[in-house]
Scaffold this motif. Structure first.
Motif, PDB file in Angstrom:
ATOM      1  N   UNK B 240      22.906  71.163  47.208  1.00  0.00           N
ATOM      2  CA  UNK B 240      23.338  72.173  48.405  1.00  0.00           C
ATOM      3  C   UNK B 240      23.262  71.721  49.629  1.00  0.00           C
ATOM      4  N   UNK B 241      22.115  71.500  49.782  1.00  0.00           N
ATOM      5  CA  UNK B 241      21.501  71.092  51.224  1.00  0.00           C
ATOM      6  C   UNK B 241      22.168  69.627  51.715  1.00  0.00           C
ATOM      7  N   UNK B 242      22.453  68.975  50.817  1.00  0.00           N
ATOM      8  CA  UNK B 242      22.938  67.533  51.309  1.00  0.00           C
ATOM      9  C   UNK B 242      21.922  66.649  50.776  1.00  0.00           C
ATOM     10  N   UNK B 243      22.380  66.023  49.651  1.00  0.00           N
ATOM     11  CA  UNK B 243      21.275  65.269  49.051  1.00  0.00           C
ATOM     12  C   UNK B 243      20.968  63.836  49.619  1.00  0.00           C
ATOM     13  N   UNK B 244      19.915  63.515  50.366  1.00  0.00           N
ATOM     14  CA  UNK B 244      19.439  62.587  51.014  1.00  0.00           C
ATOM     15  C   UNK B 244      18.822  62.888  52.283  1.00  0.00           C
ATOM     16  N   UNK B 245      18.998  64.123  52.642  1.00  0.00           N
ATOM     17  CA  UNK B 245      18.496  64.789  53.695  1.00  0.00           C
ATOM     18  C   UNK B 245      17.143  65.665  53.546  1.00  0.00           C
ATOM     19  N   UNK B 246      16.105  65.427  54.392  1.00  0.00           N
ATOM     20  CA  UNK B 246      14.813  66.024  54.149  1.00  0.00           C
ATOM     21  C   UNK B 246      15.126  67.479  54.581  1.00  0.00           C
ATOM     22  N   UNK B 287      32.621  71.590  51.597  1.00  0.00           N
ATOM     23  CA  UNK B 287      31.794  70.772  52.434  1.00  0.00           C
ATOM     24  C   UNK B 287      31.139  69.907  51.427  1.00  0.00           C
ATOM     25  N   UNK B 288      31.768  68.686  50.931  1.00  0.00           N
ATOM     26  CA  UNK B 288      31.197  67.868  49.701  1.00  0.00           C
ATOM     27  C   UNK B 288      29.931  67.232  49.939  1.00  0.00           C
ATOM     28  N   UNK B 289      29.481  67.064  51.433  1.00  0.00           N
ATOM     29  CA  UNK B 289      28.344  66.202  51.626  1.00  0.00           C
ATOM     30  C   UNK B 289      27.096  67.210  51.466  1.00  0.00           C
ATOM     31  N   UNK B 290      27.624  68.656  51.550  1.00  0.00           N
ATOM     32  CA  UNK B 290      26.298  69.621  51.475  1.00  0.00           C
ATOM     33  C   UNK B 290      26.209  70.119  52.689  1.00  0.00           C
TER      34      UNK B 290
END
Lengths: 376, 300
Positions: B240-246, B287-290
């Protein structure tokens, strides 16, 4: 950690030895196969394992006195993890392995899923714990019997107790969305609506296994409920009670026999104090009950868990019926079950036309100083 | 208004719980694009370790903060070792394999760890002592927000800041970013990518253990299965938040926590999961990238 592991290994090995030992000795006579199904692993294993132990102890005693119909009794133990989709496999396995009668299943949902398969195979099933009313009252499962009273009786007791004894008029009814919990909660709501002056201010299902229940707890507080009636099992109940008490809510908490388990008190600790839960009537004075518990202590070195006595009673009822019928044939066994009384650790029982046990009932218990105390 | 505030705080706690686990998912994905499904089990193992250590310490006569600190340290070390070993056994040999293989290996690892703890310990729920000491709040807030909730929220915030600093300003962080960008080039530039990946797994596992200890202490019970649902929810939050981003993992977790809390409070808890996952579907459509994820051009 290592000790637990060793105990498990030793327990498994002794079990395997017992079964092979029996098989060798009585190779000449075809054994009477008793299927035992229930959750023996997974998070509800504490409900299934006591029944397996009960069957083992009862069968050990019966085999020591020559078995039934002159044949030894053999247990076929199968795990269903309390999941309906696994229970159908379990049932098929038991049928194809030649089980004559089946003890189980433990959870109502799993029982319901498996019953059709047994019915087609003309096998009698007796559950020590599946309390969903539909199982007997719908008439769809003529092969089903149980040694425990059904949920509608339990819900009636819960509602009457909450309204009349505790004096709570506004009640929040919460359940875990499962067959068992939701069934109980729906009956509770129905009886509350029928009762003069009482009302269900909240009726909702929670998600089992969720990490946090603070939102539903706050909602209960806002609804102004004087009591909560919860339908479900102990893991969720202990989380909800803990969060309620931590939020300084003193609302009464009334629940079912899924909560009346020692694990509930162990886990909820000090927060379990004052919780009400209904469960099968106290039969601890019956001599048969006492000897069954002592046999359990001698064999396993601890007190038996939930549904042990009902499991023991169901084993005795099934095997007694086969013995008296003189065969393992379906109609003969069924006739004996419905007509004759048998002495068991839950009292002297028989079964009515629907399959419910005559002679068992529920009482309300309250947690006082870490123990369930029967409320008269 | 008060009711809204209570739900807000409840959602904040729940979101922080998810965030402590989601950080591990997001870091591992950021580096090697693997969804480490065994992460929830590391969280569970951390909680079990803390329970064992805390019981031993209590028997030995320790009290209060000492028990919390010591059991936390042991749990973090133990879970870190587990994370390291899991990566070496289940993922490293498959690094050149197709992307499906490590994913299946991760699921296998998750089931293995669950059943291993089930056999070694017990299937029953076990009571977990409340290790976080109680301290009072001002009168109207006391029933709403407890000390353990405050600790969970503040630990999550601290961890997020520290992690961001680690990734932005340290040598290891630079190596991590390089590895995430292009593994082969990073290797050619002299970065020991095996060490970077191991470090990422160890950091993620240590965080999961911190989460495990705090959450178990807040809820008061554990069993071998707790990692599964917490893991699924945290994974959802990370996506949901954008996997890969802290920061994305933390924000996604909070959004998920608030959604669940407000849906329960204003609609019905029956629909808690329905709305949580509806939100996920909507975000992924629009927003597919989260929420905070960066869209990356795929090389074809």
């Amino acid at each position: 950690m290592r000790r637990f592991f060793c105990i498990t290994v030793v327990a498994m090995m002794t079990m395997a030895l017992m079964i092979t030992g029996c098989a060798k000795k009585e190779a000449a006579k075809e054994p009477v196969k008793l299927g035992v199904a229930g959750p023996h692993s997974g998070d509800l294993a504490s409900y299934g394992i006591p029944t397996v132990r009960a069957a083992e102890l009862a069968v050990k005693e019966i085999n020591a006195t020559g078995g039934i119909l002159g044949r030894p009794v053999e247990l076929l133990v199968e795990d269903d993890v309390c999941k309906p989709e696994v229970a159908t496999n379990t049932a098929t396995k038991l049928v194809s392995d030649g089980a004559v009668v089946v003890l189980g299943h433990i959870c109502s949902g799993a029982t319901k899923a498996a019953l059709g398969i047994y019915n087609d195979a003309r096998i009698i099933v007796m559950s020590p714990s599946a309390t969903n009313p539909d199982l007997t009252q719908s008439g769809d499962y003529p092969n089903f019997f149980r040694t425990i009273a059904s949920d509608d009786m339990q819900a009636m007791l819960g509602v009457k107790f909450t309204v009349n004894k505790l004096g709570a008029k506004k009640v929040a009814v919460i359940h875990d969305k499962g067959d068992y919990g939701k069934g109980y909660a729906e009956f509770a709501k129905k009886y509350l609506d029928e009762m003069e002056g009482a009302e269900a201010v909240l009726f909702e299902g929670i998600t089992p296994g969720a990490v946090d229940y603070s939102a539903i707890v706050q909602k209960i507080a806002k609804s102004g409920a004087e009591a909560v009636i919860y339908g479900g099992y102990h893991p969720e109940a202990s989380k909800i009670v803990t969060q309620m008490r931590k939020k300084q809510m003193n609302t009464f908490f009334v629940s079912d026999d899924g909560v009346k388990d020692v694990t509930f008190i162990k886990v909820a600790g000090e927060f379990a104090e004052g919780v009400y839960a209904s469960g099968p009537m106290d039969v601890s004075d019956l001599p048969m009950y006492k000897s069954a518990v002592e046999a359990h202590k001698a064999q396993y070195g601890e007190d038996p868990g939930a549904f042990f006595k009902e499991g023991y009673a169901a084993t005795l009822a099934l095997l007694n019926a086969i013995q008296k019928a003189g065969s393992t044939e379906y109609t003969a066994v069924e006739k004996v079950l419905r007509s004759e009384y048998v002495d068991t650790p839950v009292g002297s029982i028989s079964f009515d036309a629907k399959g419910d046990a005559i002679g068992v009932g529920f009482s309300m218990y309250k947690v006082v100083n870490g123990e369930y105390v029967e409320q008269k | 208004m008060d009711y809204f505030f209570e739900l807000f705080l409840g959602g904040l706690t729940r979101g922080s719980i998810y965030a402590l686990i989601a950080l591990g998912y997001t870091m591992v994905y950021g580096i090697i694009e693997l969804i480490n499904f065994a992460h929830g089990e590391i969280y569970m193992i951390g909680a079990f370790t803390a329970l064992i250590v805390a019981s031993l310490l209590t028997m030995a006569g320790f009290k209060g903060l000492a028990v919390l600190a010591l059991s936390m340290v042991v749990a973090v070390i133990y879970a870190g070792a587990y994370g390291f070993t899991v990566e070496k056994i289940a993922y490293k040999p498959l690094r050149q394999a197709s992307r499906l293989s490590p994913l299946i290996s991760a699921i296998g690892m998750s089931i293995f760890l669950q059943n291993y703890v089930l056999l070694a310990q017990t299937s029953d729920f076990l009571p977990f002592p409340s290790l976080i000491p109680k301290f009072g709040f001002m009168a109207p807030y006391e029933p709403i927000f407890s000390s353990s909730e405050l600790v969970i929220v503040s630990v999550t915030a601290t961890v997020m800041v520290l992690l961001t600093c680690l990734i932005k300003f340290t040598r290891m962080g630079k190596a991590m970013r390089a590895t995430a960008q292009d593994r082969k080039m990073a290797m050619l530039a002299g970065i020991n990518i095996n060490r970077v990946i191991s470090t990422t797994f160890v950091i993620g596992s240590c965080l999961a253990a911190v989460g495990g200890v705090l959450i178990a202490s807040h809820i008061g019970q554990i069993n071998f299965y707790i990692g599964f649902i917490a893991g699924i929810k945290a994974f959802t939050a990370a996506v949901l938040g954008g996997i890969g981003s802290v920061p994305g993992a933390v924000l996604g977790s909070l959004v998920l926590g608030w959604t669940e809390s407000f849906v329960t409070g204003y609609i019905s808890s029956d629909y808690e999961d329905v709305f949580a996952f509806l939100l996920l579907v909507l975000i992924l459509i629009f927003r597919p990238e989260g929420i905070l994820g960066k869209s990356r051009a795929q090389k074809v």
